[in-house]
Motif scaffolding. Sequence first.
Motif, PDB file in Angstrom:
ATOM      1  N   ASN A  10       0.797  -1.226   0.000  1.00 50.17           N
ATOM      2  CA  ASN A  10       0.000   0.000   0.000  1.00 50.17           C
ATOM      3  C   ASN A  10       0.832   1.280   0.000  1.00 50.17           C
ATOM      4  O   ASN A  10       0.275   2.356  -0.139  1.00 50.17           O
ATOM      5  CB  ASN A  10      -0.981   0.087   1.175  1.00 50.17           C
ATOM      6  CG  ASN A  10      -1.946  -1.069   1.248  1.00 50.17           C
ATOM      7  OD1 ASN A  10      -2.346  -1.617   0.229  1.00 50.17           O
ATOM      8  ND2 ASN A  10      -2.317  -1.457   2.450  1.00 50.17           N
ATOM      9  N   LEU A  11       2.120   1.204   0.235  1.00 48.89           N
ATOM     10  CA  LEU A  11       2.947   2.408   0.292  1.00 48.89           C
ATOM     11  C   LEU A  11       3.835   2.467  -0.953  1.00 48.89           C
ATOM     12  O   LEU A  11       4.679   1.606  -1.153  1.00 48.89           O
ATOM     13  CB  LEU A  11       3.799   2.430   1.556  1.00 48.89           C
ATOM     14  CG  LEU A  11       3.038   2.344   2.878  1.00 48.89           C
ATOM     15  CD1 LEU A  11       4.001   2.422   4.050  1.00 48.89           C
ATOM     16  CD2 LEU A  11       1.965   3.410   2.971  1.00 48.89           C
ATOM     17  N   GLY A  12       3.625   3.481  -1.747  1.00 46.87           N
ATOM     18  CA  GLY A  12       4.356   3.602  -2.995  1.00 46.87           C
ATOM     19  C   GLY A  12       5.446   4.642  -2.939  1.00 46.87           C
ATOM     20  O   GLY A  12       5.835   5.132  -1.864  1.00 46.87           O
ATOM     21  N   PRO A  13       5.945   5.019  -4.112  1.00 44.85           N
ATOM     22  CA  PRO A  13       7.056   5.964  -4.199  1.00 44.85           C
ATOM     23  C   PRO A  13       6.759   7.331  -3.572  1.00 44.85           C
ATOM     24  O   PRO A  13       7.649   7.931  -2.966  1.00 44.85           O
ATOM     25  CB  PRO A  13       7.298   6.103  -5.706  1.00 44.85           C
ATOM     26  CG  PRO A  13       6.674   4.895  -6.321  1.00 44.85           C
ATOM     27  CD  PRO A  13       5.561   4.486  -5.423  1.00 44.85           C
ATOM     28  N   ALA A  14       5.549   7.833  -3.709  1.00 46.27           N
ATOM     29  CA  ALA A  14       5.232   9.145  -3.132  1.00 46.27           C
ATOM     30  C   ALA A  14       5.305   9.096  -1.603  1.00 46.27           C
ATOM     31  O   ALA A  14       5.829  10.019  -0.965  1.00 46.27           O
ATOM     32  CB  ALA A  14       3.851   9.613  -3.592  1.00 46.27           C
ATOM     33  N   TYR A  15       4.783   8.018  -1.009  1.00 46.25           N
ATOM     34  CA  TYR A  15       4.844   7.879   0.450  1.00 46.25           C
ATOM     35  C   TYR A  15       6.298   7.725   0.893  1.00 46.25           C
ATOM     36  O   TYR A  15       6.730   8.295   1.894  1.00 46.25           O
ATOM     37  CB  TYR A  15       4.001   6.685   0.918  1.00 46.25           C
ATOM     38  CG  TYR A  15       3.228   6.979   2.173  1.00 46.25           C
ATOM     39  CD1 TYR A  15       1.866   7.210   2.147  1.00 46.25           C
ATOM     40  CD2 TYR A  15       3.871   7.057   3.408  1.00 46.25           C
ATOM     41  CE1 TYR A  15       1.152   7.494   3.296  1.00 46.25           C
ATOM     42  CE2 TYR A  15       3.164   7.347   4.562  1.00 46.25           C
ATOM     43  CZ  TYR A  15       1.805   7.559   4.495  1.00 46.25           C
ATOM     44  OH  TYR A  15       1.104   7.860   5.641  1.00 46.25           O
ATOM     45  N   GLU A  16       7.046   6.970   0.110  1.00 43.84           N
ATOM     46  CA  GLU A  16       8.464   6.783   0.422  1.00 43.84           C
ATOM     47  C   GLU A  16       9.210   8.117   0.381  1.00 43.84           C
ATOM     48  O   GLU A  16      10.041   8.412   1.258  1.00 43.84           O
ATOM     49  CB  GLU A  16       9.084   5.792  -0.558  1.00 43.84           C
ATOM     50  CG  GLU A  16      10.499   5.426  -0.232  1.00 43.84           C
ATOM     51  CD  GLU A  16      10.964   4.201  -0.990  1.00 43.84           C
ATOM     52  OE1 GLU A  16      11.878   3.551  -0.480  1.00 43.84           O
ATOM     53  OE2 GLU A  16      10.426   3.886  -2.067  1.00 43.84           O
ATOM     54  N   GLU A  17       8.914   8.944  -0.605  1.00 45.15           N
ATOM     55  CA  GLU A  17       9.546  10.256  -0.715  1.00 45.15           C
ATOM     56  C   GLU A  17       9.194  11.143   0.482  1.00 45.15           C
ATOM     57  O   GLU A  17      10.059  11.815   1.049  1.00 45.15           O
ATOM     58  CB  GLU A  17       9.099  10.936  -2.007  1.00 45.15           C
ATOM     59  CG  GLU A  17       9.791  12.238  -2.290  1.00 45.15           C
ATOM     60  CD  GLU A  17       9.349  12.838  -3.611  1.00 45.15           C
ATOM     61  OE1 GLU A  17       9.049  14.044  -3.617  1.00 45.15           O
ATOM     62  OE2 GLU A  17       9.312  12.105  -4.609  1.00 45.15           O
ATOM     63  N   ALA A  18       7.925  11.128   0.894  1.00 43.34           N
ATOM     64  CA  ALA A  18       7.500  11.912   2.060  1.00 43.34           C
ATOM     65  C   ALA A  18       8.223  11.423   3.319  1.00 43.34           C
ATOM     66  O   ALA A  18       8.664  12.226   4.148  1.00 43.34           O
ATOM     67  CB  ALA A  18       5.987  11.832   2.234  1.00 43.34           C
ATOM     68  N   CYS A  19       8.342  10.113   3.461  1.00 46.89           N
ATOM     69  CA  CYS A  19       9.048   9.553   4.625  1.00 46.89           C
ATOM     70  C   CYS A  19      10.519   9.961   4.616  1.00 46.89           C
ATOM     71  O   CYS A  19      11.077  10.315   5.661  1.00 46.89           O
ATOM     72  CB  CYS A  19       8.909   8.031   4.651  1.00 46.89           C
ATOM     73  SG  CYS A  19       7.283   7.452   5.149  1.00 46.89           S
ATOM     74  N   THR A  20      11.141   9.949   3.452  1.00 47.90           N
ATOM     75  CA  THR A  20      12.538  10.356   3.343  1.00 47.90           C
ATOM     76  C   THR A  20      12.707  11.800   3.790  1.00 47.90           C
ATOM     77  O   THR A  20      13.634  12.124   4.542  1.00 47.90           O
ATOM     78  CB  THR A  20      13.052  10.157   1.902  1.00 47.90           C
ATOM     79  OG1 THR A  20      12.953   8.767   1.575  1.00 47.90           O
ATOM     80  CG2 THR A  20      14.491  10.613   1.756  1.00 47.90           C
ATOM     81  N   ARG A  21      11.785  12.685   3.364  1.00 47.75           N
ATOM     82  CA  ARG A  21      11.842  14.090   3.795  1.00 47.75           C
ATOM     83  C   ARG A  21      11.706  14.199   5.314  1.00 47.75           C
ATOM     84  O   ARG A  21      12.228  15.122   5.927  1.00 47.75           O
ATOM     85  CB  ARG A  21      10.735  14.905   3.130  1.00 47.75           C
ATOM     86  CG  ARG A  21      11.020  15.294   1.704  1.00 47.75           C
ATOM     87  CD  ARG A  21      10.047  16.351   1.184  1.00 47.75           C
ATOM     88  NE  ARG A  21       8.648  16.026   1.388  1.00 47.75           N
ATOM     89  CZ  ARG A  21       7.894  15.342   0.541  1.00 47.75           C
ATOM     90  NH1 ARG A  21       8.402  14.886  -0.591  1.00 47.75           N
ATOM     91  NH2 ARG A  21       6.631  15.103   0.806  1.00 47.75           N
ATOM     92  N   ALA A  22      10.990  13.241   5.920  1.00 51.38           N
ATOM     93  CA  ALA A  22      10.786  13.256   7.369  1.00 51.38           C
ATOM     94  C   ALA A  22      11.891  12.523   8.119  1.00 51.38           C
ATOM     95  O   ALA A  22      11.822  12.364   9.335  1.00 51.38           O
ATOM     96  CB  ALA A  22       9.427  12.632   7.693  1.00 51.38           C
ATOM     97  N   GLY A  23      12.900  12.032   7.390  1.00 49.61           N
ATOM     98  CA  GLY A  23      14.019  11.350   8.033  1.00 49.61           C
ATOM     99  C   GLY A  23      13.780   9.884   8.309  1.00 49.61           C
ATOM    100  O   GLY A  23      14.485   9.276   9.112  1.00 49.61           O
ATOM    101  N   ILE A  24      12.792   9.306   7.639  1.00 45.96           N
ATOM    102  CA  ILE A  24      12.493   7.873   7.787  1.00 45.96           C
ATOM    103  C   ILE A  24      12.958   7.209   6.496  1.00 45.96           C
ATOM    104  O   ILE A  24      12.405   7.466   5.427  1.00 45.96           O
ATOM    105  CB  ILE A  24      10.987   7.633   8.017  1.00 45.96           C
ATOM    106  CG1 ILE A  24      10.499   8.456   9.211  1.00 45.96           C
ATOM    107  CG2 ILE A  24      10.695   6.143   8.217  1.00 45.96           C
ATOM    108  CD1 ILE A  24       8.984   8.548   9.325  1.00 45.96           C
ATOM    109  N   HIS A  25      13.972   6.339   6.585  1.00 42.21           N
ATOM    110  CA  HIS A  25      14.635   5.869   5.377  1.00 42.21           C
ATOM    111  C   HIS A  25      14.453   4.395   5.047  1.00 42.21           C
ATOM    112  O   HIS A  25      14.950   3.949   4.010  1.00 42.21           O
ATOM    113  CB  HIS A  25      16.128   6.186   5.470  1.00 42.21           C
ATOM    114  CG  HIS A  25      16.387   7.649   5.633  1.00 42.21           C
ATOM    115  ND1 HIS A  25      16.238   8.555   4.614  1.00 42.21           N
ATOM    116  CD2 HIS A  25      16.735   8.373   6.724  1.00 42.21           C
ATOM    117  CE1 HIS A  25      16.505   9.768   5.051  1.00 42.21           C
ATOM    118  NE2 HIS A  25      16.809   9.693   6.335  1.00 42.21           N
TER     119      HIS A  25
END
Length: 110
Positions: A10-25
Amino acid sequence: MSNPISSIRNLGPAYEEACTRAGIHSAEELRELGADAAYARLLQSGSRPHFIGYYVLVMALQGRPWNDCKGKEKAELRTRFDALVASSYDKGRSDFEAALDAIGVIEKPG
């Protein structure tokens, strides 16, 4: 080796990008944080609150389809979401201020 956030159902590239901006890698880091702490970090990093995005994250971390949330459970998640938004999202903060905060320039009150 860590797994990408997009490896979680359920988590795609856009969610991954948002998480990266939040420091979740990684998927492991996201699971360790849990839905509420991770979503708070998303909000604090400048992501706009969106209830569906929140409950998709909750369902994803439980390994359930994104649209499996219904009835009483959905109402309870809405209460949690509203509390997270109230405590973690600053509607008056500009994108510039959010960027400064993300790199540690703005001190958090408290």
